[in-house]
Design an enzyme around this catalytic site. Structure first.
Site, PDB file in Angstrom:
ATOM      1  N   GLU A   1     -13.626  38.171   6.687  1.00 31.09           N
ATOM      2  CA  GLU A   1     -14.301  39.142   7.571  1.00 31.09           C
ATOM      3  C   GLU A   1     -14.638  38.509   8.912  1.00 31.09           C
ATOM      4  O   GLU A   1     -14.624  39.189   9.943  1.00 31.09           O
ATOM      5  CB  GLU A   1     -15.543  39.696   6.850  1.00 31.09           C
ATOM      6  CG  GLU A   1     -15.139  40.631   5.712  1.00 31.09           C
ATOM      7  CD  GLU A   1     -16.102  40.698   4.543  1.00 31.09           C
ATOM      8  OE1 GLU A   1     -17.250  40.232   4.670  1.00 31.09           O
ATOM      9  OE2 GLU A   1     -15.694  41.216   3.471  1.00 31.09           O
TER      10      GLU A   1
ATOM     11  N   GLY B   1     -13.807  43.673  -2.007  1.00 24.17           N
ATOM     12  CA  GLY B   1     -14.490  44.965  -1.945  1.00 24.17           C
ATOM     13  C   GLY B   1     -13.624  46.147  -2.319  1.00 24.17           C
ATOM     14  O   GLY B   1     -13.989  47.298  -2.050  1.00 24.17           O
TER      15      GLY B   1
ATOM     16  N   SER C   1     -13.638  41.018  -5.686  1.00 22.25           N
ATOM     17  CA  SER C   1     -13.877  41.988  -6.774  1.00 22.25           C
ATOM     18  C   SER C   1     -14.150  41.320  -8.121  1.00 22.25           C
ATOM     19  O   SER C   1     -13.747  41.839  -9.160  1.00 22.25           O
ATOM     20  CB  SER C   1     -12.712  42.984  -6.874  1.00 22.25           C
ATOM     21  OG  SER C   1     -12.615  43.748  -5.679  1.00 22.25           O
TER      22      SER C   1
ATOM     23  N   GLY D   1     -19.179  38.913  -3.849  1.00 25.11           N
ATOM     24  CA  GLY D   1     -19.833  39.752  -2.846  1.00 25.11           C
ATOM     25  C   GLY D   1     -20.744  40.773  -3.515  1.00 25.11           C
ATOM     26  O   GLY D   1     -21.857  40.457  -3.930  1.00 25.11           O
TER      27      GLY D   1
HETATM   28  P1  13P Z   1     -16.517  41.396  -3.320  1.00 28.12           P
HETATM   29  O1  13P Z   1     -16.967  40.591  -4.526  1.00 28.12           O
HETATM   30  O2  13P Z   1     -17.504  42.453  -2.931  1.00 28.12           O
HETATM   31  O3  13P Z   1     -15.123  41.887  -3.473  1.00 28.12           O
HETATM   32  O4  13P Z   1     -16.507  40.377  -2.074  1.00 28.12           O
HETATM   33  C1  13P Z   1     -15.870  39.165  -2.207  1.00 28.12           C
HETATM   34  C2  13P Z   1     -16.189  38.337  -1.019  1.00 28.12           C
HETATM   35  O5  13P Z   1     -15.720  38.597   0.068  1.00 28.12           O
HETATM   36  C3  13P Z   1     -17.108  37.203  -1.216  1.00 28.12           C
HETATM   37  O6  13P Z   1     -17.144  36.388  -0.084  1.00 28.12           O
END
Ligand code: 13P
Length: 249
Positions: A95, A169, A209, A230
């Protein structure tokens, strides 16, 4: 020989009211074998540090600037994060690479800055869906690893997180064979560059995820030493079973 690591990345989620989750996690996981790390927004670090003092939960930040101080409006230096209570900093998350144009060279400079303050760097790597589909995953990961990690990486100052961009995500997770392929590749690349001793000491996390329902099988996969989580790290009730699955792996 490598202590397992369950790391939670709260991203841009959480205000003071959410610190109850951190408190609950510290209470629920006081006897965990795995290392537990939560990376809340930087605004919460000082208060989180008070709450987790003498607990099994340590704290990290989600980014730092490569410089120690200066005219960088809105940025935070490693020394500031350390003072606020961080022991670790996530660097090069996809990100940040996408939203802020962070190149691997920038990630390497930030990693050097983190090490200078004795912060452990969790350096993130991952391919996009287009790269996965055109068969260039290992090439992309290899290039990111080579350019994001400065000389001097050790098992103490660095953790690698493999996070496929398309799995973050989305509820989509690579097959266990795909995870193993990348993690085995990472271990081999690290061995070539830093030698077996350093490579064997460095933790390799999977992220994207990870949920209570898929954690156990992911943790049983070759060269997976933990997870960077996340969404499922925001609530103690979701993160705790993931930590338990890691402890049991
Ligand atoms: P998610 O677990 O929400 O998919 O996010 C993973 C993440 O980017 C952790 O840094």
């Amino acid at each position: 020989m490598r202590q397992k690591l369950a790391a939670g990345n709260w991203k841009m989620n959480g205000t003071g009211a959410d610190l109850v989750e951190l408190k609950a996690l510290a209470k629920a996981q006081s006897t965990a074998k795995s290392e537990i790390l939560i990376c809340p927004p930087a605004t919460l670090l000082s208060r989180a540090a008070e709450l987790t003092r003498d607990s099994a939960v340590s704290l990290g930040a989600q980014d730092c600037h490569a410089a120690n101080s200066g005219a960088h409006t809105g940025d935070l230096a490693a020394v500031m994060l350390k003072e606020a209570g961080a022991s670790t900093v996530i660097l090069g998350h996809s990100e940040r690479r996408a939203d802020h144009g962070e190149t691997s060279a920038i990630v390497a400079a930030k990693t050097t800055a983190a090490w200078a303050e004795q912060l452990t760097a969790i350096v993130c790597l991952g391919e996009t869906l287009a790269e996965r589909e055109d068969g260039s995953t290992l090439k992309v990961i290899g290039n990111q690893l080579a350019a994001s990690l400065p000389k001097g990486a050790t098992g103490e100052n660095t953790v690698i997180a493999y996070e496929p961009v398309w799995a973050i995500g989305t509820g989509k997770v690579p097959s266990l064979a795909q995870i193993a392929e990348v993690h085995d590749f990472l271990r081999a690349e690290l061995t070539t560059r830093f030698g077996a001793e350093v490579a064997n000491a460095m933790r390799l996390l999977y992220g994207g995820s990870v949920k209570p329902g898929n954690a156990a099988e992911i943790f049983a996969t070759s060269n997976v030493d933990g997870a960077l989580v996340g969404g499922a790290s925001l609530k103690s009730a979701d993160f705790s079973p993931i930590i338990q699955a890691l402890d049991a792996s």
